[in-house]
Design a protein around this motif. Sequence first.
Motif: not given
Length: 74
Positions: A12, A43, A45-46, A48, A66, A70-71
């Motif tokens: 990560w 937590r 926001h993703r 892309a 990405d 990934a969480p």
Amino acid sequence: HPPEANPRSDVWALGVVLHELVTGANPFRIGDGSIIGALERIREHRPALAARASSAAGRAVGGIVDKALAPEAA
């Protein structure tokens, strides 16, 4: 070492660094500077990166970044 620290957390962190190298910006755009705000943004926001890429190579690199960000551990 805390039990949460493992190779997945390293992947990560590498994703964050790669995102910054590719775009010149932090993937989470943490603005207010508070730790709580930063954790909430991470937590929620993703980023892309692959979707924003204009070339096949950019999409490939973006997909790697990405996936690293990934969480989900899988």
